[in-house]
Motif scaffolding. Structure first.
Motif, PDB file in Angstrom:
ATOM      1  N   GLN A   5     -62.305   0.414  17.325  1.00  0.00           N
ATOM      2  CA  GLN A   5     -62.818   1.744  16.868  1.00  0.00           C
ATOM      3  C   GLN A   5     -64.431   1.220  16.491  1.00  0.00           C
ATOM      4  O   GLN A   5     -64.722   0.200  16.115  1.00  0.00           O
ATOM      5  CB  GLN A   5     -62.152   2.197  15.756  1.00  0.00           C
ATOM      6  N   ARG A   6     -65.193   2.343  16.731  1.00  0.00           N
ATOM      7  CA  ARG A   6     -66.585   2.282  16.451  1.00  0.00           C
ATOM      8  C   ARG A   6     -66.757   2.215  15.102  1.00  0.00           C
ATOM      9  O   ARG A   6     -66.421   3.275  14.409  1.00  0.00           O
ATOM     10  CB  ARG A   6     -67.476   3.325  17.101  1.00  0.00           C
ATOM     11  N   GLN A   7     -67.535   1.372  14.595  1.00  0.00           N
ATOM     12  CA  GLN A   7     -67.853   1.258  12.940  1.00  0.00           C
ATOM     13  C   GLN A   7     -68.763   2.441  12.702  1.00  0.00           C
ATOM     14  O   GLN A   7     -69.558   2.644  13.285  1.00  0.00           O
ATOM     15  CB  GLN A   7     -68.412   0.090  12.624  1.00  0.00           C
ATOM     16  N   ALA A   8     -68.511   3.098  11.617  1.00  0.00           N
ATOM     17  CA  ALA A   8     -69.366   3.972  10.884  1.00  0.00           C
ATOM     18  C   ALA A   8     -70.491   3.617  10.383  1.00  0.00           C
ATOM     19  O   ALA A   8     -70.502   2.251   9.981  1.00  0.00           O
ATOM     20  CB  ALA A   8     -68.574   4.778   9.708  1.00  0.00           C
ATOM     21  N   PRO A   9     -71.514   4.126  10.483  1.00  0.00           N
ATOM     22  CA  PRO A   9     -73.118   3.379  10.083  1.00  0.00           C
ATOM     23  C   PRO A   9     -72.868   3.399   8.537  1.00  0.00           C
ATOM     24  O   PRO A   9     -72.039   4.016   7.800  1.00  0.00           O
ATOM     25  CB  PRO A   9     -73.926   4.581  10.397  1.00  0.00           C
ATOM     26  N   PRO A  10     -73.679   2.325   7.931  1.00  0.00           N
ATOM     27  CA  PRO A  10     -73.720   2.047   6.640  1.00  0.00           C
ATOM     28  C   PRO A  10     -74.308   2.956   5.824  1.00  0.00           C
ATOM     29  O   PRO A  10     -74.079   3.157   4.681  1.00  0.00           O
ATOM     30  CB  PRO A  10     -74.487   0.398   6.553  1.00  0.00           C
ATOM     31  N   TYR A  11     -74.967   3.841   6.571  1.00  0.00           N
ATOM     32  CA  TYR A  11     -75.839   4.846   5.742  1.00  0.00           C
ATOM     33  C   TYR A  11     -74.990   6.189   6.049  1.00  0.00           C
ATOM     34  O   TYR A  11     -74.060   6.232   7.026  1.00  0.00           O
ATOM     35  CB  TYR A  11     -77.286   4.914   6.336  1.00  0.00           C
ATOM     36  N   ASP A  12     -75.399   7.292   5.369  1.00  0.00           N
ATOM     37  CA  ASP A  12     -74.568   8.557   5.546  1.00  0.00           C
ATOM     38  C   ASP A  12     -75.745   9.490   6.222  1.00  0.00           C
ATOM     39  O   ASP A  12     -76.847   9.753   5.816  1.00  0.00           O
ATOM     40  CB  ASP A  12     -74.718   9.195   3.999  1.00  0.00           C
ATOM     41  N   PRO A  13     -75.208   9.614   7.491  1.00  0.00           N
ATOM     42  CA  PRO A  13     -76.182  10.694   8.387  1.00  0.00           C
ATOM     43  C   PRO A  13     -76.510  11.946   7.872  1.00  0.00           C
ATOM     44  O   PRO A  13     -77.575  12.441   8.121  1.00  0.00           O
ATOM     45  CB  PRO A  13     -75.047  10.917   9.503  1.00  0.00           C
ATOM     46  N   ASP A  14     -75.768  12.539   6.720  1.00  0.00           N
ATOM     47  CA  ASP A  14     -75.871  13.792   6.114  1.00  0.00           C
ATOM     48  C   ASP A  14     -77.450  13.562   5.365  1.00  0.00           C
ATOM     49  O   ASP A  14     -78.062  14.421   5.278  1.00  0.00           O
ATOM     50  CB  ASP A  14     -74.766  14.214   5.324  1.00  0.00           C
ATOM     51  N   LEU A  15     -77.452  12.335   4.810  1.00  0.00           N
ATOM     52  CA  LEU A  15     -78.741  12.067   4.072  1.00  0.00           C
ATOM     53  C   LEU A  15     -79.976  11.950   5.022  1.00  0.00           C
ATOM     54  O   LEU A  15     -81.126  12.233   4.563  1.00  0.00           O
ATOM     55  CB  LEU A  15     -78.457  10.716   2.955  1.00  0.00           C
ATOM     56  N   VAL A  16     -79.802  11.291   6.054  1.00  0.00           N
ATOM     57  CA  VAL A  16     -80.868  11.418   7.085  1.00  0.00           C
ATOM     58  C   VAL A  16     -81.296  12.733   7.617  1.00  0.00           C
ATOM     59  O   VAL A  16     -82.371  13.202   7.221  1.00  0.00           O
ATOM     60  CB  VAL A  16     -80.463  10.437   8.384  1.00  0.00           C
ATOM     61  N   ARG A  17     -80.349  13.446   7.665  1.00  0.00           N
ATOM     62  CA  ARG A  17     -80.542  15.061   8.099  1.00  0.00           C
ATOM     63  C   ARG A  17     -81.217  15.706   7.033  1.00  0.00           C
ATOM     64  O   ARG A  17     -81.974  16.587   7.258  1.00  0.00           O
ATOM     65  CB  ARG A  17     -79.113  15.742   8.608  1.00  0.00           C
ATOM     66  N   ALA A  18     -80.788  15.484   5.727  1.00  0.00           N
ATOM     67  CA  ALA A  18     -81.222  16.188   4.588  1.00  0.00           C
ATOM     68  C   ALA A  18     -82.753  15.649   4.483  1.00  0.00           C
ATOM     69  O   ALA A  18     -83.722  16.802   4.049  1.00  0.00           O
ATOM     70  CB  ALA A  18     -80.652  16.106   3.404  1.00  0.00           C
ATOM     71  N   ARG A  19     -83.066  14.514   4.493  1.00  0.00           N
ATOM     72  CA  ARG A  19     -84.416  14.098   4.204  1.00  0.00           C
ATOM     73  C   ARG A  19     -85.384  14.744   5.258  1.00  0.00           C
ATOM     74  O   ARG A  19     -86.496  15.059   5.060  1.00  0.00           O
ATOM     75  CB  ARG A  19     -84.608  12.285   4.702  1.00  0.00           C
ATOM     76  N   LEU A  20     -84.921  14.587   6.585  1.00  0.00           N
ATOM     77  CA  LEU A  20     -85.680  15.190   7.575  1.00  0.00           C
ATOM     78  C   LEU A  20     -85.992  16.753   7.586  1.00  0.00           C
ATOM     79  O   LEU A  20     -87.039  17.300   7.775  1.00  0.00           O
ATOM     80  CB  LEU A  20     -85.298  15.037   9.009  1.00  0.00           C
ATOM     81  N   SER A  21     -84.970  17.308   7.083  1.00  0.00           N
ATOM     82  CA  SER A  21     -85.136  18.917   6.829  1.00  0.00           C
ATOM     83  C   SER A  21     -86.020  19.186   5.754  1.00  0.00           C
ATOM     84  O   SER A  21     -86.688  20.114   5.612  1.00  0.00           O
ATOM     85  CB  SER A  21     -83.773  19.607   6.591  1.00  0.00           C
ATOM     86  N   LEU A  22     -86.125  18.240   4.782  1.00  0.00           N
ATOM     87  CA  LEU A  22     -87.032  18.427   3.581  1.00  0.00           C
ATOM     88  C   LEU A  22     -88.457  18.276   3.937  1.00  0.00           C
ATOM     89  O   LEU A  22     -89.211  18.782   3.232  1.00  0.00           O
ATOM     90  CB  LEU A  22     -86.662  17.712   2.458  1.00  0.00           C
ATOM     91  N   GLN A  23     -88.791  17.680   5.020  1.00  0.00           N
ATOM     92  CA  GLN A  23     -90.181  17.178   5.535  1.00  0.00           C
ATOM     93  C   GLN A  23     -90.464  17.598   6.760  1.00  0.00           C
ATOM     94  O   GLN A  23     -91.149  17.089   7.385  1.00  0.00           O
ATOM     95  CB  GLN A  23     -90.409  15.637   5.137  1.00  0.00           C
ATOM     96  N   ALA A  24     -89.963  18.896   7.042  1.00  0.00           N
ATOM     97  CA  ALA A  24     -90.519  19.364   8.673  1.00  0.00           C
ATOM     98  C   ALA A  24     -89.961  18.588   9.565  1.00  0.00           C
ATOM     99  O   ALA A  24     -90.807  18.586  10.623  1.00  0.00           O
ATOM    100  CB  ALA A  24     -91.775  19.774   8.375  1.00  0.00           C
ATOM    101  N   GLY A  25     -88.767  17.662   9.389  1.00  0.00           N
ATOM    102  CA  GLY A  25     -88.518  16.991  10.433  1.00  0.00           C
ATOM    103  C   GLY A  25     -88.933  15.561  10.522  1.00  0.00           C
ATOM    104  O   GLY A  25     -89.162  14.876  11.585  1.00  0.00           O
TER     105      GLY A  25
END
Length: 327
Positions: A5-25
């Protein structure tokens, strides 16, 4: 044999998307690191085209690729450390913090001595006191009063100085009193005397190029009585403000700038205000740029006559040897 099984990334992808959305990508390596994204994670995101490298340490969503001035503003402010929007860009963002009003090029203040090369469509302003003038809150930006003063200082003529300062007031991003206090923070600012004079007039209520032109070139230069600026009146439609009211003589002077009185709705509102003044036993005189700037002396004589007809005991005075009022 079952696949591993592919290991889940150690970071939260939702946090990545949230950071990008707050700053126009757009986001920086340091911001990604703060939410658990490592350098190896970044390289994987780049390979998978989840993000795109803009410059060393700054990334954006692949699908966006800097399609707006707001994205370019975020890129510049993240690329240069301890930086922020400056001058006109700072004023545009203060007027609309969604960034929809930003125009190119983007003006950015950076500490003096930093050797970073400029980015496309970005104008760098290297300032000795950038850290004191720039507020680092979200998208870093210069305080609007300092930005307006700097824009006024590089205007091509006196009317440009007035426009820069009065626009900042009319956009409600700062007040003339704040700009007057902020002058002390910019001791080497060009045109300090003129800017201080214009700010005094803004404090008195002359809130546009045309309004200050009438105050300086018509009323003050020819010894007319001082009118009340921005005189408030309650009407059935709410509060309205008269540009110049000579209350003792029942005369109102309205100054119609081309930019603000060209639409049909604005003209209709002006006519309604004139009717309200007549109902209140006050006469209205409407003046434009030609009456103030092209024929100021003649206009002063006519306004003086209107005031005299309504009880003003004074006489207008010539503004100089070539004045049309000179004997």
């Amino acid at each position: 044999m079952p696949r591993p099984q592919r290991q889940a990334p150690p970071y939260d992808p939702d946090l990545v998307r949230a950071r990008l959305s707050l700053q126009a990508g757009v986001a920086s390596r340091q911001q990604f690191a703060a939410i658990g994204v490592t350098r190896n994670d970044l390289e994987r995101l780049l390979r998978r085209r989840v993000i795109h490298r803009l410059s060393d340490g700054v990334f954006c969503e692949q699908s966006n690729r800097l399609v707006s001035p707001l994205q370019r503003a975020w890129w510049a402010c993240l690329h240069y450390s301890r930086s922020g929007l400056a001058d006109l860009s700072a004023l545009e963002f203060a007027r609309d913090t969604s960034g929809a009003g930003l125009t190119l090029p983007i003006h950015v203040a950076v500490p003096r001595g930093r050797g970073s090369a400029p980015l496309p469509e970005v104008v760098l302003h290297r300032l000795a006191r950038a850290d004191q003038l720039v507020v680092q809150a979200g998208l870093g930006r210069m305080r609007p009063e300092h930005a307006a003063l700097r824009v006024a200082a590089v205007a091509t003529n006196e009317n440009g100085v007035v426009a820069a300062l009065s626009d900042a007031v009319n956009w409600r991003v700062t007040k003339p009193e704040r700009m007057r206090d902020a002058l002390a923070d910019l001791p080497r600012l060009p045109r300090r005397s003129l800017i201080a004079e214009v700010l005094d007039d803004l404090v008195a209520g002359a809130c546009s190029v045309l309004e200050r032109g009438y105050l300086v070139h018509v009323e003050r230069a020819h010894g007319l009585p001082e009118g009340v600026r921005q005189e408030p009146r309650r009407t059935p439609g709410g509060w309205e403000f008269r540009d110049v009211a000579y209350l003792a003589y029942g005369l109102v002077v309205e100054l119609d700038g081309r930019l603000f009185h060209s639409a049909k709705s604005a003209r209709d509102k002006d006519m309604e205000r004139d009717l309200d003044d007549l109902l209140g036993r006050r006469d209205s005189a409407r003046l434009g740029y030609a009456q103030v700037f092209d024929h100021g002396c003649r206009t002063a004589g006519k306004v003086a006559t209107l005031l005299q007809q309504r009880g003003w005991p004074g006489l207008p005075v010539p503004c100089g040897p070539g004045c049309g009022l000179a004997p």
